[in-house]
Design a protein around this motif. Structure first.
Motif, mmCIF file in Angstrom:
data_model
loop_
_atom_site.group_PDB
_atom_site.id
_atom_site.type_symbol
_atom_site.label_atom_id
_atom_site.label_comp_id
_atom_site.label_asym_id
_atom_site.label_seq_id
_atom_site.Cartn_x
_atom_site.Cartn_y
_atom_site.Cartn_z
ATOM 1 N N ASN A 110 13.335 -31.425 -31.517
ATOM 2 C CA ASN A 110 14.212 -29.903 -30.410
ATOM 3 C C ASN A 110 15.476 -29.631 -29.878
ATOM 4 O O ASN A 110 15.337 -29.233 -29.211
ATOM 5 C CB ASN A 110 12.790 -29.834 -28.920
ATOM 6 C CG ASN A 110 11.108 -29.571 -29.956
ATOM 7 O OD1 ASN A 110 11.186 -29.267 -30.821
ATOM 8 N ND2 ASN A 110 10.309 -30.394 -29.197
ATOM 9 N N GLY A 111 16.039 -30.534 -31.014
ATOM 10 C CA GLY A 111 17.180 -29.680 -30.294
ATOM 11 C C GLY A 111 18.051 -30.951 -29.693
ATOM 12 O O GLY A 111 19.546 -31.290 -29.259
ATOM 13 N N ARG A 112 17.601 -32.334 -28.782
ATOM 14 C CA ARG A 112 17.676 -33.319 -28.203
ATOM 15 C C ARG A 112 19.288 -34.287 -28.986
ATOM 16 O O ARG A 112 19.041 -34.075 -29.767
ATOM 17 C CB ARG A 112 16.959 -33.731 -27.744
ATOM 18 C CG ARG A 112 15.914 -32.847 -26.381
ATOM 19 C CD ARG A 112 14.787 -33.667 -26.262
ATOM 20 N NE ARG A 112 13.781 -34.275 -27.193
ATOM 21 C CZ ARG A 112 12.761 -35.312 -27.178
ATOM 22 N NH1 ARG A 112 12.902 -35.537 -25.837
ATOM 23 N NH2 ARG A 112 12.603 -35.640 -27.870
ATOM 24 N N VAL A 113 19.328 -34.890 -27.812
ATOM 25 C CA VAL A 113 20.879 -35.637 -28.204
ATOM 26 C C VAL A 113 19.885 -37.291 -27.622
ATOM 27 O O VAL A 113 19.572 -36.757 -26.277
ATOM 28 C CB VAL A 113 22.133 -35.488 -28.105
ATOM 29 C CG1 VAL A 113 23.154 -36.669 -28.078
ATOM 30 C CG2 VAL A 113 22.266 -33.925 -28.318
ATOM 31 N N LEU A 114 19.919 -38.054 -28.471
ATOM 32 C CA LEU A 114 18.587 -40.050 -28.773
ATOM 33 C C LEU A 114 20.394 -40.607 -27.895
ATOM 34 O O LEU A 114 20.893 -40.721 -28.952
ATOM 35 C CB LEU A 114 18.833 -39.952 -29.758
ATOM 36 C CG LEU A 114 17.816 -41.567 -29.321
ATOM 37 C CD1 LEU A 114 16.670 -41.294 -27.336
ATOM 38 C CD2 LEU A 114 17.123 -42.251 -30.160
ATOM 39 N N VAL A 115 20.417 -40.648 -26.459
ATOM 40 C CA VAL A 115 21.103 -41.596 -26.096
ATOM 41 C C VAL A 115 20.796 -42.679 -26.137
ATOM 42 O O VAL A 115 19.952 -42.992 -25.799
ATOM 43 C CB VAL A 115 21.897 -40.890 -24.930
ATOM 44 C CG1 VAL A 115 22.989 -41.856 -24.244
ATOM 45 C CG2 VAL A 115 22.579 -39.717 -24.951
ATOM 46 N N ILE A 116 21.775 -43.691 -27.070
ATOM 47 C CA ILE A 116 20.479 -45.071 -26.485
ATOM 48 C C ILE A 116 22.161 -46.378 -26.292
ATOM 49 O O ILE A 116 22.536 -46.294 -27.080
ATOM 50 C CB ILE A 116 20.766 -45.676 -28.315
ATOM 51 C CG1 ILE A 116 19.890 -44.822 -29.038
ATOM 52 C CG2 ILE A 116 20.328 -47.070 -28.365
ATOM 53 C CD1 ILE A 116 19.756 -44.769 -30.521
ATOM 54 N N ASP A 117 21.186 -46.529 -25.351
ATOM 55 C CA ASP A 117 22.291 -47.972 -24.257
ATOM 56 C C ASP A 117 21.417 -49.332 -25.222
ATOM 57 O O ASP A 117 21.100 -49.841 -24.744
ATOM 58 C CB ASP A 117 22.003 -47.872 -23.018
ATOM 59 C CG ASP A 117 22.826 -48.499 -21.897
ATOM 60 O OD1 ASP A 117 23.279 -49.645 -22.178
ATOM 61 O OD2 ASP A 117 22.899 -49.283 -21.008
ATOM 62 N N GLY A 118 23.009 -49.648 -26.160
ATOM 63 C CA GLY A 118 22.171 -51.182 -26.338
ATOM 64 C C GLY A 118 22.939 -51.897 -26.502
ATOM 65 O O GLY A 118 22.929 -52.788 -27.216
#
Length: 159
Positions: free
Chosen positions: A57-65
């Protein structure tokens, strides 16, 4: 919406938080924005797949790796899921792989670097919690803007 982060910083200076310069752009879109969804994982990308299989839905996935430079958290198969499921982009505090293929996909992907090794698959990690790196806390539902000048975060959509 067309935007430039430099202009957003000029116009909304008190409302934006600027992430420390650390990311390279790997996706076919060098600029992207959207509401934030978060993951906190370490060298295990099982939850990344789960998230990207869902509607973006147009979101941005922020992954704290955890800033790991020992394996990749996103590869071409996961980037295809992002494209097909309507994610605007992915920001990885860690590495990706399959950079050449991802560079031809219509999705924004920012990461620290590349690494050819895949991650483990144990299902460990947390979703939809505030994560902090680069001097900024990323809270689900806030808005992220990424372009050639870097990454900024705001508590609301900027227009």
């Amino acid at each position: 919406m067309s935007f430039q982060n430099a202009d957003l910083c000029d116009q909304f200076d008190a409302d934006v938080r600027v992430v420390s310069p650390m990311f390279r752009s790997f996706g076919g879109k060098s600029a992207f924005h959207g509401p934030i969804a978060t993951l906190k994982v370490f060298e295990d990308n099982s939850l990344v797949r789960t998230a990207l299989e869902g509607a973006g839905n147009g979101r941005v996935l922020v992954i704290d790796g955890g800033g790991s430079m020992r394996c990749a958290m996103v590869g071409d198969q996961l980037a295809v899921l992002a494209v097909n499921n309507g994610w605007a982009g992915i920001v990885v505090y860690g590495c990706i792989r399959d950079a050449k293929a991802i560079g031809h996909m219509p999705v924004g992907v920012f990461a620290l670097d590349t690494h050819p090794r895949k991650s483990v698959k144990k299902g460990a990690g947390d979703a939809d919690i505030p994560v902090t790196f680069g001097g900024v806390t990323f809270t689900p539902g806030e808005h992220l803007y990424a372009d050639e000048d870097g990454v900024i975060v705001a508590s609301r959509a900027l227009s």
